[in-house]
Motif scaffolding. Structure first.
Motif, PDB file in Angstrom:
ATOM      1  N   GLN A   1      33.432 -11.000  -6.415  1.00 21.42           N
ATOM      2  CA  GLN A   1      33.485  -9.555  -6.592  1.00 21.42           C
ATOM      3  C   GLN A   1      32.213  -8.984  -5.984  1.00 21.42           C
ATOM      4  OE1 GLN A   1      35.206  -7.117 -10.033  1.00 21.42           O
ATOM      5  NE2 GLN A   1      33.067  -7.332 -10.607  1.00 21.42           N
ATOM      6  N   GLU A   2      32.371  -8.090  -5.013  1.00 19.80           N
ATOM      7  CA  GLU A   2      31.214  -7.545  -4.316  1.00 19.80           C
ATOM      8  C   GLU A   2      30.585  -6.407  -5.107  1.00 19.80           C
ATOM      9  OE1 GLU A   2      31.471  -7.940   0.289  1.00 19.80           O
ATOM     10  OE2 GLU A   2      33.283  -6.918  -0.392  1.00 19.80           O
ATOM     11  N   LEU A   3      29.275  -6.276  -4.939  1.00 23.28           N
ATOM     12  CA  LEU A   3      28.523  -5.228  -5.613  1.00 23.28           C
ATOM     13  C   LEU A   3      27.752  -4.395  -4.598  1.00 23.28           C
ATOM     14  CD1 LEU A   3      26.945  -7.306  -8.545  1.00 23.28           C
ATOM     15  CD2 LEU A   3      29.090  -6.009  -8.585  1.00 23.28           C
ATOM     16  N   LEU A   4      27.583  -3.134  -4.930  1.00 22.54           N
ATOM     17  CA  LEU A   4      26.785  -2.200  -4.134  1.00 22.54           C
ATOM     18  C   LEU A   4      25.705  -1.613  -5.029  1.00 22.54           C
ATOM     19  CD1 LEU A   4      26.223  -0.023  -1.825  1.00 22.54           C
ATOM     20  CD2 LEU A   4      27.949   1.363  -2.996  1.00 22.54           C
ATOM     21  N   LEU A   5      24.449  -1.763  -4.625  1.00 24.93           N
ATOM     22  CA  LEU A   5      23.328  -1.155  -5.341  1.00 24.93           C
ATOM     23  C   LEU A   5      22.863   0.050  -4.534  1.00 24.93           C
ATOM     24  CD1 LEU A   5      21.180  -1.100  -7.572  1.00 24.93           C
ATOM     25  CD2 LEU A   5      19.840  -2.740  -6.223  1.00 24.93           C
ATOM     26  N   ALA A   6      22.926   1.235  -5.136  1.00 27.68           N
ATOM     27  CA  ALA A   6      22.545   2.476  -4.459  1.00 27.68           C
ATOM     28  C   ALA A   6      21.213   2.969  -5.013  1.00 27.68           C
ATOM     29  CB  ALA A   6      23.621   3.538  -4.654  1.00 27.68           C
ATOM     30  N   ILE A   7      20.274   3.271  -4.113  1.00 26.57           N
ATOM     31  CA  ILE A   7      18.930   3.690  -4.493  1.00 26.57           C
ATOM     32  C   ILE A   7      18.635   5.071  -3.921  1.00 26.57           C
ATOM     33  CG2 ILE A   7      16.463   3.197  -4.319  1.00 26.57           C
ATOM     34  CD1 ILE A   7      17.898   1.163  -6.018  1.00 26.57           C
ATOM     35  N   ASP A   8      18.273   6.005  -4.791  1.00 20.80           N
ATOM     36  CA  ASP A   8      17.761   7.305  -4.355  1.00 20.80           C
ATOM     37  C   ASP A   8      16.252   7.142  -4.202  1.00 20.80           C
ATOM     38  OD1 ASP A   8      17.924  10.249  -3.938  1.00 20.80           O
ATOM     39  OD2 ASP A   8      16.720  10.283  -5.768  1.00 20.80           O
ATOM     40  N   LEU A   9      15.772   7.153  -2.967  1.00 15.93           N
ATOM     41  CA  LEU A   9      14.423   6.700  -2.647  1.00 15.93           C
ATOM     42  C   LEU A   9      13.335   7.579  -3.256  1.00 15.93           C
ATOM     43  CD1 LEU A   9      13.113   4.448  -0.938  1.00 15.93           C
ATOM     44  CD2 LEU A   9      12.990   6.071   0.942  1.00 15.93           C
ATOM     45  N   GLY A  10      12.264   6.931  -3.691  1.00  9.97           N
ATOM     46  CA  GLY A  10      11.096   7.624  -4.211  1.00  9.97           C
ATOM     47  C   GLY A  10      10.348   6.724  -5.180  1.00  9.97           C
ATOM     48  N   LEU A  11       9.125   7.116  -5.548  1.00 11.92           N
ATOM     49  CA  LEU A  11       8.419   6.387  -6.603  1.00 11.92           C
ATOM     50  C   LEU A  11       9.074   6.679  -7.946  1.00 11.92           C
ATOM     51  CD1 LEU A  11       4.691   6.825  -5.498  1.00 11.92           C
ATOM     52  CD2 LEU A  11       6.185   4.840  -5.198  1.00 11.92           C
ATOM     53  N   ARG A  12       9.621   7.864  -8.069  1.00 11.04           N
ATOM     54  CA  ARG A  12      10.525   8.173  -9.177  1.00 11.04           C
ATOM     55  C   ARG A  12      11.906   8.216  -8.556  1.00 11.04           C
ATOM     56  NH1 ARG A  12       9.852  13.899 -11.751  1.00 11.04           N
ATOM     57  NH2 ARG A  12      10.962  14.423  -9.830  1.00 11.04           N
ATOM     58  N   CYS A  13      12.724   7.244  -8.864  1.00 16.28           N
ATOM     59  CA  CYS A  13      13.989   7.119  -8.149  1.00 16.28           C
ATOM     60  C   CYS A  13      15.126   6.791  -9.103  1.00 16.28           C
ATOM     61  CB  CYS A  13      13.888   6.049  -7.062  1.00 16.28           C
ATOM     62  SG  CYS A  13      13.821   4.351  -7.670  1.00 16.28           S
ATOM     63  N   GLY A  14      16.329   6.865  -8.568  1.00 18.48           N
ATOM     64  CA  GLY A  14      17.514   6.503  -9.328  1.00 18.48           C
ATOM     65  C   GLY A  14      18.157   5.273  -8.735  1.00 18.48           C
ATOM     66  N   ALA A  15      18.875   4.524  -9.560  1.00 19.23           N
ATOM     67  CA  ALA A  15      19.591   3.339  -9.095  1.00 19.23           C
ATOM     68  C   ALA A  15      20.943   3.285  -9.784  1.00 19.23           C
ATOM     69  CB  ALA A  15      18.791   2.073  -9.399  1.00 19.23           C
ATOM     70  N   SER A  16      21.968   2.907  -9.036  1.00 19.47           N
ATOM     71  CA  SER A  16      23.301   2.758  -9.617  1.00 19.47           C
ATOM     72  C   SER A  16      23.982   1.556  -8.991  1.00 19.47           C
ATOM     73  CB  SER A  16      24.144   4.023  -9.400  1.00 19.47           C
ATOM     74  OG  SER A  16      24.327   4.286  -8.020  1.00 19.47           O
ATOM     75  N   LEU A  17      24.882   0.941  -9.740  1.00 21.63           N
ATOM     76  CA  LEU A  17      25.538  -0.289  -9.304  1.00 21.63           C
ATOM     77  C   LEU A  17      27.049  -0.132  -9.424  1.00 21.63           C
ATOM     78  CD1 LEU A  17      24.782  -3.245  -8.421  1.00 21.63           C
ATOM     79  CD2 LEU A  17      25.117  -3.887 -10.816  1.00 21.63           C
ATOM     80  N   PHE A  18      27.751  -0.339  -8.308  1.00 19.72           N
ATOM     81  CA  PHE A  18      29.211  -0.266  -8.265  1.00 19.72           C
ATOM     82  C   PHE A  18      29.773  -1.631  -7.889  1.00 19.72           C
ATOM     83  CE2 PHE A  18      27.934   4.085  -7.723  1.00 19.72           C
ATOM     84  CZ  PHE A  18      28.976   4.873  -8.206  1.00 19.72           C
ATOM     85  N   ASP A  19      30.999  -1.928  -8.373  1.00 14.65           N
ATOM     86  CA  ASP A  19      31.674  -3.137  -7.907  1.00 14.65           C
ATOM     87  C   ASP A  19      32.804  -2.753  -6.959  1.00 14.65           C
ATOM     88  OD1 ASP A  19      33.985  -2.448  -9.339  1.00 14.65           O
ATOM     89  OD2 ASP A  19      33.575  -3.816 -10.992  1.00 14.65           O
ATOM     90  N   ASP A  20      33.445  -3.765  -6.369  1.00 17.25           N
ATOM     91  CA  ASP A  20      34.427  -3.482  -5.320  1.00 17.25           C
ATOM     92  C   ASP A  20      35.775  -3.001  -5.845  1.00 17.25           C
ATOM     93  OD1 ASP A  20      35.624  -5.799  -6.260  1.00 17.25           O
ATOM     94  OD2 ASP A  20      35.033  -7.030  -4.557  1.00 17.25           O
ATOM     95  N   THR A  21      35.886  -2.795  -7.153  1.00 16.20           N
ATOM     96  CA  THR A  21      37.067  -2.126  -7.703  1.00 16.20           C
ATOM     97  C   THR A  21      36.784  -0.645  -7.928  1.00 16.20           C
ATOM     98  OG1 THR A  21      36.519  -2.511 -10.046  1.00 16.20           O
ATOM     99  CG2 THR A  21      37.698  -4.265  -8.879  1.00 16.20           C
ATOM    100  N   GLY A  22      35.565  -0.224  -7.566  1.00 14.13           N
ATOM    101  CA  GLY A  22      35.187   1.172  -7.727  1.00 14.13           C
ATOM    102  C   GLY A  22      34.561   1.500  -9.061  1.00 14.13           C
ATOM    103  N   LYS A  23      34.333   0.502  -9.895  1.00  9.45           N
ATOM    104  CA  LYS A  23      33.749   0.742 -11.209  1.00  9.45           C
ATOM    105  C   LYS A  23      32.230   0.915 -11.108  1.00  9.45           C
ATOM    106  CE  LYS A  23      37.373   0.469 -13.958  1.00  9.45           C
ATOM    107  NZ  LYS A  23      38.391   0.594 -12.910  1.00  9.45           N
ATOM    108  N   LEU A  24      31.725   1.918 -11.824  1.00 12.60           N
ATOM    109  CA  LEU A  24      30.285   2.116 -11.950  1.00 12.60           C
ATOM    110  C   LEU A  24      29.809   1.269 -13.118  1.00 12.60           C
ATOM    111  CD1 LEU A  24      27.588   3.551 -11.394  1.00 12.60           C
ATOM    112  CD2 LEU A  24      28.405   5.455 -12.816  1.00 12.60           C
ATOM    113  N   LEU A  25      29.024   0.243 -12.817  1.00  8.20           N
ATOM    114  CA  LEU A  25      28.625  -0.728 -13.832  1.00  8.20           C
ATOM    115  C   LEU A  25      27.353  -0.336 -14.570  1.00  8.20           C
ATOM    116  CD1 LEU A  25      29.194  -3.988 -11.738  1.00  8.20           C
ATOM    117  CD2 LEU A  25      30.834  -2.791 -13.202  1.00  8.20           C
ATOM    118  N   ARG A  26      26.476   0.395 -13.858  1.00  5.34           N
ATOM    119  CA  ARG A  26      25.161   0.670 -14.446  1.00  5.34           C
ATOM    120  C   ARG A  26      24.454   1.740 -13.627  1.00  5.34           C
ATOM    121  NH1 ARG A  26      20.737  -4.219 -15.391  1.00  5.34           N
ATOM    122  NH2 ARG A  26      19.010  -2.972 -16.200  1.00  5.34           N
TER     123      ARG A  26
END
Length: 339
Positions: free
Chosen positions: A153-178
């Motif tokens: 199962q593939e995962l995508l980690l998305a980062i909103d760049l910055g020293l104060r930043c956001g992170a989110s993790l999706f899997d290949d079924t489209g679910k937002l895991l974290r």
């Protein structure tokens, strides 16, 4: 001998009436062109390879030896260096091609990199302005789908760049895991903790022992690291993938205007403030519709919200989420959010 080809002659302008071949000598040591050759360091944000076929053909048809060094630019996403061999009518030699673009991916609006220094007097070593060697192979700035193996199962980690930043993790079924709001003390702290964060999130997901419909254990593979923005902070995330266990993670640079143009209305994109507010509303909708943790409670931190929105856009780009329209809205255009 050094040869230069005027900008636009590789196919972007009809200003120059002479053929590309007539602009080149029979042989040269250094060739400078604005565009890169076709299929070499020329993949742009859309995934298209936008290099010049006529320039490449002209070099391949040189009567003498091809250049030792070919310096180009134009395709910002193609920055890097490769060695290749062009066929000629005589014995050929290896050509070092350097795409020295130093602006941000896509339409240029700021500089991201310093100069590339090439020492052709010794071993054609490629360095940046500080004499630090740079990679000969370039990570892509556009997600290229990998071949998925059975039980993965593939995962995508998305980062909103910055020293104060956001992170989110999706899997290949489209679910937002974290998703989380993160804070780093300084660049040194970011360089240190970025690889640790990747390891932590990847290990946490695999520790949950997911089971597929056939009762088999699913192996979660972090395939994509999507980072919004560029510059020195982007370099920290890029270097976080240098270790052997992360070499197969594909780094993708995402421009803010790219995901916003797909998810936000023109009115929402009118100002930075309205962009951020829309991102918070969209993130609430994504969490409600695709998240595994229930509706978001309280105020959504902007950086975390933008990482969720950007990750949602990338999951759609990869074909993991198919919903039209991407954002559910009321008839007046406002984003529908859970109450």
């Amino acid at each position: 001998v050094m040869a230069c080809v005027p900008y636009g002659h590789g196919g972007f302008s009809s200003k120059y009436k002479r053929s590309t071949s007539s602009l080149l000598p029979s042989t040269c040591d250094i060739l400078a062109t604005h565009e890169p050759p076709k299929n070499i360091l020329d993949r742009c944000l859309s995934g298209e390879k936008a290099g010049s076929s006529s320039l490449r053909t002209a070099v391949e048809n040189m009567k003498g030896l091809p250049p030792k060094l070919w310096v180009c630019g134009h395709i910002h996403e193609g920055r890097g260096a490769v060695r290749t061999t062009f066929g000629t009518q005589r014995d050929t030699r290896e050509t070092l091609i350097v795409n020295a673009s130093n602006a941000n991916p896509g339409r240029a609006n700021h500089l991201v990199y310093g100069p590339i220094v090439v020492d052709v007097s010794s071993k054609d070593e490629i360095t940046d302005g500080s004499k630090k060697p740079i990679a000969q192979e370039k990570r892509t700035f556009r997600a290229q789908k990998r071949e998925k193996q059975e039980g993965e199962q593939e995962l995508l980690l998305a980062i909103d760049l910055g020293l104060r930043c956001g992170a989110s993790l999706f899997d290949d079924t489209g679910k937002l895991l974290r998703y989380e709001q993160l804070r780093f003390a300084d660049e040194e702290d970011l360089h240190k903790r970025a690889p640790e964060l990747i390891d932590s999130w990847r290990n946490d997901i695999n520790a949950e022992n997911s089971i597929d419909s056939n009762g088999l254990e699913i192996k979660n593979i972090l395939s994509y690291l999507a980072v919004e923005g560029g510059g020195h902070l982007f370099d920290a995330w890029e270097s976080s993938l240098d270790s052997e266990d992360k070499k197969d993670i594909q780094l993708v640079s995402v421009r803010p205007e790219e995901w916003r143009s797909h998810l936000l209305t023109p009115k929402e994109r009118a100002s930075s403030r309205s962009c951020k507010e829309a991102a918070r509303l969209i993130a609430r909708q994504v969490v409600s519709d695709f998240g595994l943790m229930g509706d978001h409670k309280g105020r959504f931190k902007t950086d975390a919200a933008e990482s969720v929105a950007m990750g949602y856009f990338m999951a759609n780009h990869l074909g993991w989420i198919e919903r039209k329209p991407l954002i559910s809205r009321y008839s007046n255009g406002k984003v529908i959010v859970p109450r």
